[in-house]
Design an enzyme around this catalytic site. Structure first.
Site, PDB file in Angstrom:
ATOM      1  CG  ASP A 161      34.734  49.152  36.847  1.00  0.00           C
ATOM      2  OD1 ASP A 161      35.021  50.418  37.081  1.00  0.00           O
ATOM      3  OD2 ASP A 161      35.197  48.527  35.994  1.00  0.00           O
ATOM      4  CD  GLU A 162      39.371  50.858  39.039  1.00  0.00           C
ATOM      5  OE1 GLU A 162      39.516  50.819  37.718  1.00  0.00           O
ATOM      6  OE2 GLU A 162      39.910  51.369  40.106  1.00  0.00           O
ATOM      7  CG  ASP A 192      39.135  46.559  38.378  1.00  0.00           C
ATOM      8  OD1 ASP A 192      38.199  47.228  38.176  1.00  0.00           O
ATOM      9  OD2 ASP A 192      40.300  46.235  37.894  1.00  0.00           O
TER      10      ASP A 192
END
Length: 415
Positions: free
Chosen positions: A141-142, A8
């Site tokens: 973003d992950e 993350d």
DNA sequence: TCTGGGGTCCTAGGACCC
DNA sequence: TCTGGGGTCCTAGGACCC
């Protein structure tokens, strides 16, 4: 043993902005508010200081007092990301900007710049797959990463590989991330939150009772505000509370599928594999108006917005190489109540005109007497353009024409 | 001071077919 | 005649996630 990592990025959008504007480091900065590239920093700078040769190379010279403060904001936007300095004031994602302005009036408010975030997203993901090829996308973003068969993926429970990936990303981009490694996706996702920012945490089955069970149910990915509230009425607050309940009791109270899943999740069980490929199910565009609009009084404005949304969805489909068969609309009334209507066509399309016509039919089936705050257009039942063309079904392109049909208010609205 | 935009998945009823 | 059961598609709404 299976080793799954969840990675993350830390305050991703805000961190990317800090790379461009390092003078903001340590300050409360908030991204969002529905602002776009139109009011981009460079354009505004050139207006205010036309004599200076502003470019992407000297953004770090922009004086602090030039940056817009959140206190000047009026609008309906929400916050996408906040720096850790801003989070200290209680500001967080999905919060209305106006509310954040009360909590932290001196925060700097930057517009979102998706192109920039997408660029960094592709970069850090490419770095990961060079090291560990089995990666699942979970948004910009992950990601999930399968460490199981990666050389070194088992050392120190995955910590060595996690550290290597963190370093590769930081050396290349200057961005930090947090990693959780566990036997499955469910636990890895929770683990990545344990040590933020720039942390690593390793979770094994043995940690279930000590590390997982004391957490609130809401920490489970899949238990949202509604389920949390319902669980609370049964005096279930922590994951441990949940794990004490009989599987059958959960099924009786939460349904066959969700109840069984709650039981498994509370015991840390999750057999889902890493999905490296995925096909989109639907493509949509929606917009919240600056002020509520009325079908009769603001007919022209609504028609123009509707046309634009259809054109955008059509362009998205064409750019991504898909055609769809189910055309739908969504609207949200001033009460925040949402309604949807959809219609399945005889053939797939990516044509703006056809989408607009089908969407227009859908609009006739909703109450247009009430004030609207949002309008959206969606195309589902997608098929790859190449497969559609291979069937010899592709229709002739029709150009987009100015929208004149009487959708908003000419006819007596159907209620 | 009301609450973005882009998605996925699930449920549930009705149509329709065998 | 008053009554089956399974399968699939369509539609509407809602929970949830990033």
């Amino acid at each position: 043993m299976r080793r799954i990592a969840h990675l993350d990025m830390d305050a991703f959008y805000a961190s990317v902005e800090l790379l461009r504007y390092p003078q903001l480091k340590g300050l409360p900065v908030v991204i969002g508010g529905g602002r776009r590239r139109e009011d981009d920093m460079l354009a505004r700078l050139r207006q205010v200081h036309p004599d200076y040769a502003w470019s992407d190379n000297n953004l770090d010279e922009i004086p602090l007092d030039f940056f817009p403060r959140i206190s000047g904001y009026t609008g309906r936007g929400v916050i996408t990301t906040a720096t850790y300095a801003a989070r200290k004031f209680g500001v967080g994602s999905a919060m209305g900007v106006m509310k954040a302005a009360k909590l932290c009036p001196d925060a700097i408010l930057l517009p979102v710049d998706f192109d920039q975030y997408r660029h960094y997203s592709q970069r850090f993901k490419a770095l990961i797959t060079e090291i560990a090829p089995l990666m699942e996308n979970r948004g910009v973003d992950e990601v999930f990463i399968d460490f199981t068969h990666v050389p070194g993926g088992q050392r120190e429970g995955g910590r060595v590989l996690a550290r290597l990936i963190q370093k590769a990303i930081f050396d290349d981009t200057g961005l930090t991330c947090s990693v959780g490694v566990a036997p499955n996706k469910l636990l890895a996702k929770m683990a990545s939150e344990f040590n933020k920012p720039n942390g690593i945490s390793i979770v094994t089955e043995d940690d279930l009772v000590n590390l997982i069970w004391p957490l609130p149910c809401r920490k489970v990915n899949g238990i949202g505000p509604k389920a949390e509230a319902k669980l609370a009425t049964h005096d279930i607050h922590t994951i441990g509370d949940l794990a004490q309940r009989e599987r059958m009791w959960l099924i009786e109270n939460f349904g066959k599928s969700y109840g069984a899943w709650l039981h498994e999740a509370s015991h840390g069980q999750d057999a889902r594999p890493i999905e490296t490929e995925s096909e989109p199910v639907s493509i949509s565009r929606e917009t919240t108006f600056e002020r509520d609009l009325h079908a009769v009084h603001d007919r022209e404005a609504l028609s123009a917005i509707f046309t634009r949304l259809c054109a955008q969805v059509a362009a998205d489909l064409q750019r991504k190489g898909y055609v769809g068969k189910t055309i739908g609309i969504k609207l949200r009334y001033d009460t925040f109540q949402s309604v949807t209507r959809d219609q399945t066509l005889a053939d797939h399309t990516h044509n703006a005109q056809q989408i607009r016509e089908a969407g227009g039919q859908c609009l006739k089936r909703v109450d247009l007497q009430r004030r609207l705050r949002l309008l959206g257009v969606r195309v589902g039942s997608l098929m790859k353009l190449e497969d559609w063309q291979a069937q010899g079904l592709s229709a002739q392109e029709t150009p987009i024409q100015p929208y004149t049909a009487s959708l908003f208010g000419d006819e007596p609205p159907q209620t």
